[in-house]
Design a protein around this motif. Structure first.
Motif, PDB file in Angstrom:
ATOM      1  N   GLY A  96       0.767  -1.299  -0.201  1.00 44.60           N
ATOM      2  CA  GLY A  96      -0.021  -0.138  -0.055  1.00 44.60           C
ATOM      3  C   GLY A  96       0.821   1.153  -0.014  1.00 44.60           C
ATOM      4  N   TYR A  97       1.835   1.232   0.851  1.00 43.84           N
ATOM      5  CA  TYR A  97       2.844   2.575   0.885  1.00 43.84           C
ATOM      6  C   TYR A  97       3.367   2.567  -0.552  1.00 43.84           C
ATOM      7  N   THR A  98       3.916   1.489  -1.296  1.00 45.35           N
ATOM      8  CA  THR A  98       4.423   1.719  -2.600  1.00 45.35           C
ATOM      9  C   THR A  98       3.279   2.247  -3.568  1.00 45.35           C
ATOM     10  N   ALA A  99       2.199   1.707  -3.472  1.00 50.94           N
ATOM     11  CA  ALA A  99       1.088   1.826  -4.485  1.00 50.94           C
ATOM     12  C   ALA A  99       0.434   3.514  -4.210  1.00 50.94           C
ATOM     13  N   PHE A 100       0.733   4.063  -2.766  1.00 51.81           N
ATOM     14  CA  PHE A 100       0.212   5.306  -2.801  1.00 51.81           C
ATOM     15  C   PHE A 100       1.049   6.320  -2.984  1.00 51.81           C
ATOM     16  N   PHE A 101       2.423   6.109  -2.697  1.00 50.12           N
ATOM     17  CA  PHE A 101       3.450   7.146  -2.741  1.00 50.12           C
ATOM     18  C   PHE A 101       4.474   7.038  -3.571  1.00 50.12           C
ATOM     19  N   THR A 102       4.973   5.863  -3.817  1.00 51.63           N
ATOM     20  CA  THR A 102       5.995   5.406  -4.902  1.00 51.63           C
ATOM     21  C   THR A 102       5.734   5.603  -6.459  1.00 51.63           C
ATOM     22  N   ILE A 103       4.598   5.071  -6.604  1.00 46.68           N
ATOM     23  CA  ILE A 103       4.282   4.823  -8.077  1.00 46.68           C
ATOM     24  C   ILE A 103       3.780   6.179  -8.580  1.00 46.68           C
ATOM     25  N   ASP A 104       3.061   6.892  -7.671  1.00 50.50           N
ATOM     26  CA  ASP A 104       2.203   7.931  -8.081  1.00 50.50           C
ATOM     27  C   ASP A 104       3.298   9.314  -8.328  1.00 50.50           C
ATOM     28  N   ALA A 105       4.504   9.116  -7.660  1.00 57.29           N
ATOM     29  CA  ALA A 105       5.488  10.163  -7.589  1.00 57.29           C
ATOM     30  C   ALA A 105       6.243  10.157  -8.964  1.00 57.29           C
ATOM     31  N   SER A 106       6.363   9.147  -9.853  1.00 58.60           N
ATOM     32  CA  SER A 106       6.911   9.105 -10.980  1.00 58.60           C
ATOM     33  C   SER A 106       6.019   9.237 -12.124  1.00 58.60           C
ATOM     34  N   LEU A 107       4.590   9.608 -11.793  1.00 58.06           N
ATOM     35  CA  LEU A 107       4.031   9.727 -13.050  1.00 58.06           C
ATOM     36  C   LEU A 107       4.328  11.331 -13.759  1.00 58.06           C
ATOM     37  N   PRO A 108       4.172  11.166 -15.044  1.00 52.03           N
ATOM     38  CA  PRO A 108       4.415  12.573 -15.796  1.00 52.03           C
ATOM     39  C   PRO A 108       3.168  13.435 -15.575  1.00 52.03           C
ATOM     40  N   PRO A 109       3.169  14.702 -15.624  1.00 50.09           N
ATOM     41  CA  PRO A 109       2.223  15.765 -15.313  1.00 50.09           C
ATOM     42  C   PRO A 109       0.881  15.513 -16.102  1.00 50.09           C
ATOM     43  N   PHE A 110       1.083  14.961 -17.442  1.00 53.17           N
ATOM     44  CA  PHE A 110      -0.196  14.740 -18.090  1.00 53.17           C
ATOM     45  C   PHE A 110      -1.304  13.653 -17.543  1.00 53.17           C
ATOM     46  N   ALA A 111      -0.443  12.714 -16.745  1.00 54.71           N
ATOM     47  CA  ALA A 111      -0.848  11.449 -16.154  1.00 54.71           C
ATOM     48  C   ALA A 111      -1.873  11.760 -15.116  1.00 54.71           C
ATOM     49  N   LYS A 112      -1.301  12.707 -14.564  1.00 53.50           N
ATOM     50  CA  LYS A 112      -1.966  13.132 -13.074  1.00 53.50           C
ATOM     51  C   LYS A 112      -3.237  13.720 -13.472  1.00 53.50           C
ATOM     52  N   LEU A 113      -3.443  14.073 -14.475  1.00 55.46           N
ATOM     53  CA  LEU A 113      -4.994  14.546 -14.827  1.00 55.46           C
ATOM     54  C   LEU A 113      -5.915  13.503 -15.229  1.00 55.46           C
ATOM     55  N   SER A 114      -5.589  12.479 -15.340  1.00 60.29           N
ATOM     56  CA  SER A 114      -6.368  11.376 -15.654  1.00 60.29           C
ATOM     57  C   SER A 114      -7.190  10.800 -14.583  1.00 60.29           C
ATOM     58  N   PRO A 115      -8.445  10.298 -14.650  1.00 57.01           N
ATOM     59  CA  PRO A 115      -9.355   9.780 -13.579  1.00 57.01           C
ATOM     60  C   PRO A 115      -8.756   8.442 -12.913  1.00 57.01           C
ATOM     61  N   ILE A 116      -8.043   7.655 -13.813  1.00 58.10           N
ATOM     62  CA  ILE A 116      -7.655   6.344 -13.526  1.00 58.10           C
ATOM     63  C   ILE A 116      -6.065   6.416 -13.520  1.00 58.10           C
ATOM     64  N   TRP A 117      -5.314   6.069 -12.651  1.00 61.61           N
ATOM     65  CA  TRP A 117      -4.060   6.084 -12.675  1.00 61.61           C
ATOM     66  C   TRP A 117      -3.442   4.825 -12.635  1.00 61.61           C
ATOM     67  N   PRO A 118      -2.091   4.542 -13.116  1.00 53.92           N
ATOM     68  CA  PRO A 118      -1.670   3.144 -13.053  1.00 53.92           C
ATOM     69  C   PRO A 118      -1.741   2.602 -11.928  1.00 53.92           C
ATOM     70  N   SER A 119      -1.731   3.442 -10.571  1.00 50.25           N
ATOM     71  CA  SER A 119      -1.677   3.101  -9.266  1.00 50.25           C
ATOM     72  C   SER A 119      -3.125   2.490  -8.691  1.00 50.25           C
ATOM     73  N   SER A 120      -4.018   2.970  -9.525  1.00 51.60           N
ATOM     74  CA  SER A 120      -5.657   2.682  -9.029  1.00 51.60           C
ATOM     75  C   SER A 120      -5.914   1.254  -8.664  1.00 51.60           C
ATOM     76  N   PHE A 121      -5.479   0.115  -9.349  1.00 49.07           N
ATOM     77  CA  PHE A 121      -5.803  -0.980  -8.961  1.00 49.07           C
ATOM     78  C   PHE A 121      -4.983  -1.703  -7.895  1.00 49.07           C
ATOM     79  N   PRO A 122      -3.485  -1.426  -7.864  1.00 43.46           N
ATOM     80  CA  PRO A 122      -2.678  -1.674  -6.804  1.00 43.46           C
ATOM     81  C   PRO A 122      -3.260  -1.014  -5.358  1.00 43.46           C
ATOM     82  N   LYS A 123      -3.845   0.360  -5.398  1.00 43.81           N
ATOM     83  CA  LYS A 123      -4.365   0.925  -4.143  1.00 43.81           C
ATOM     84  C   LYS A 123      -5.447   0.129  -3.494  1.00 43.81           C
ATOM     85  N   ILE A 124      -6.376  -0.301  -4.513  1.00 44.66           N
ATOM     86  CA  ILE A 124      -7.376  -1.139  -4.060  1.00 44.66           C
ATOM     87  C   ILE A 124      -7.084  -2.418  -3.578  1.00 44.66           C
ATOM     88  N   ILE A 125      -6.255  -3.002  -4.169  1.00 50.91           N
ATOM     89  CA  ILE A 125      -5.665  -4.400  -3.518  1.00 50.91           C
ATOM     90  C   ILE A 125      -5.230  -4.166  -2.395  1.00 50.91           C
TER      91      ILE A 125
END
Length: 161
Positions: free
Chosen positions: A19-48
């Motif tokens: 969970g720490y990895t999903a919430f903090f580490t993955i989101d930190a490396s996202l490019p700015p345009f991906a942060k505007l998306s409603p679903i991020w690459p870390s969305s499913f790992p956060k749920i898990i």
């Protein structure tokens, strides 16, 4: 502490780290345009991670379900079936190493067929049909629907490394 609670505590620890990895580490490396998306690459790992943490807490703090005298006997570990478990562990490592050179479909199909045979499945024809459908369906969903490239065939059939 019983074996059941210690395994639940281990599961809870793994879920918290995940969970720490999903919430903090993955989101930190996202490019700015991906942060505007409603679903991020870390969305499913956060749920898990959230589900894993909740289940871990429930398991750690629940009433033990094992009756007295019915726990795993650590003195008789040699009587358990270790061979299939170790073979499957080796197959998982081989699957990860062979995924890129021989392609997703062949490596997944082979892993499913051989792994099921190791676990004792006897109906080979059904096994081959189901493993073929599963490998191709997963590849199709990931490649065509989600748009994530997976090399389906070996390197010599798909144009080199």
């Amino acid at each position: 502490m019983s074996l059941e609670r210690s395994l639940a505590l281990f599961f809870l620890t793994i879920s918290i780290v995940y969970g720490y990895t999903a919430f903090f580490t993955i989101d930190a490396s996202l490019p700015p345009f991906a942060k505007l998306s409603p679903i991020w690459p870390s969305s499913f790992p956060k749920i898990i991670a959230i589900v894993g943490i909740l289940l871990g807490f429930i398991l750690v703090f629940s009433k033990p379900s094992v009756a007295e005298g019915k726990e795993v006997d650590l003195k008789q570990l040699q009587k358990y079936s270790w061979r299939p478990a170790l073979v499957l562990l080796g197959m998982m490592i081989a699957y990860a190493l062979l995924l890129r050179p021989i392609g997703f479909i062949i490596s997944t199909f082979s892993f499913l067929v051989v792994g099921s045979m190791v676990l004792g499945e006897k109906k080979l024809l059904w096994l081959i049909i189901i493993a073929g459908i599963a490998a191709f369906s997963i590849w199709y969903l990931v490649q065509q629907v989600l748009g994530i490239y997976l090399r389906p065939w070996p390197w010599f059939l798909s144009g080199g490394f």
